[in-house]
Design an enzyme around this catalytic site. Structure first.
Site: not given
Ligand SMILES: NC(=O)c1ccc[n+]([C@@H]2O[C@H](COP(=O)([O-])OP(=O)(O)OC[C@H]3O[C@@H](n4cnc5c(N)ncnc54)[C@H](OP(=O)(O)O)[C@@H]3O)[C@@H](O)[C@H]2O)c1
Length: 296
Positions: A10, A12, A40, A128, A153
């Site tokens: 991803g 990050v 997951f 979410y 963001w």
């Protein structure tokens, strides 16, 4: 020192592969890894992975981040954002390991204009946000040593991002409309990863820092302000931009209806993080200018 990074692919996760590497032996997995289960939706497989590796630190960068899609698949979002982090926390507690996890400004209802603190009341507006909140709560309740970083963001140079989309549209169109009633701070995945590595070093010496933190770049803007900055930067860098700066028009969120309701106020107060870890968070424009320099 063994570090298990989950969700390595991803925004990050990709940057964490870089920033965590100097801290110890890094084992990085994704949902389709073959050596270890990093999926997951496979809760027992995830627990087996942690038991097999016995890491000192678990860093979770995986999440169901498709905010609109989550509205129509709440059970999947709950499994990935809440049940799986609960397993990570349970296994971390059993091992005495640290769990590092990311959460979101979407746990708040977006009212007002003051930056939310870590003790502000939550009130998610979307599946979410709700499932991310449940993930936070499960980690807190587990008793494991943890660092939860709420951010907002997020952008990264790798893959698609808001800046790229605005640049493409600015080259094609003579008029752009961009939401101006949502405020926040664009935050680079690279900043999140670097701060995470710093915080882990502190946490290893000081278990008392375990807890919840807000982590975003400094300053604030709207999506309209963000887009205007991106287009102006590109124009000044010599990119052939079609839209005039004054033809980037502010509009209300209601102009772009979406399945999930977004918070209007995404501002996060980062004082606790900056004080605890003796860090200074750079202004959002610093990171976005760096991103643009990379991608233009
Ligand atoms: N992006 C933002 O603006 C933002 C804002 C606030 C907080 N956050 C939080 O920051 C953290 C990192 O987000 P990010 O921006 O890096 O999001 P991202 O780029 O969407 O990364 C999430 C990763 O999780 C993976 N994933 C999805 N389903 C999975 C599954 N079943 N098993 C294992 N991995 C799975 C995704 O894989 P695929 O890409 O293949 O699906 C992706 O690699 C998350 O906790 C997120 O909630 C993000």
């Amino acid at each position: 020192m063994k570090i298990l990074l989950l969700g390595k692919g991803g925004q990050v996760g990709w940057e964490l592969q870089r920033s965590l590497a100097p801290l110890g032996e890094l084992i990085a997995v994704d949902f389709d890894s073959t050596d270890y289960c990093g999926d997951f939706t496979n809760l027992s497989g995830l627990a087996d992975t942690i038991r097999a590796i016995a890491p000192d630190i678990i860093v979770n960068a995986a999440a169901h981040t498709a905010v609109d899609k989550a509205e129509s698949e709440p059970e999947l979002a709950r499994t990935i954002n809440a049940l799986a982090p609960a397993i990570l926390a349970q296994e971390a507690q059993r091992l005495g390991a640290w769990l590092v996890h990311y959460s979101t400004d979407y746990v708040f209802d977006g009212s007002g204009t003051a930056p939310w603190t870590v003790t502000s009341p939550t009130g998610p507006l979307s599946v979410y946000g709700q499932t991310k909140l449940e993930g936070e709560e499960a980690i807190g309740a587990s008793g494991c040593k943890h660092l939860i970083f709420r951010t907002s963001w997020v952008y990264a140079a790798r893959g698609g991002n808001f800046a790229r989309t605005m640049l493409r549209l600015a080259k094609e169109r003579d008029r752009l409309t961009v939401i101006d009633d949502q405020i926040g701070a664009p935050t680079g995945a690279d900043l999140l990863a670097d701060v995470t590595a710093h915080a882990i070093r502190t946490a290893l010496q000081r278990p008392d820092v375990s807890g919840l933190y807000h982590l975003v770049a400094g300053g604030q803007t709207s999506w309209h302000g963000y887009a205007s900055f991106v287009v102006d930067f590109a124009r000044q860098a010599g990119v052939d931009i079609k839209v005039a700066q004054e033809a980037i028009l502010p509009v209300a969120t209601s102009a772009f209806p979406t399945p999930a309701t977004r918070p209007n106020n995404s501002l996060l107060n980062t004082e606790k993080l900056q004080q605890t870890f003796s860090l200074t968070l750079p202004h959002w424009q610093t990171g976005v200018a760096r991103l643009l320099t990379e991608i233009l």
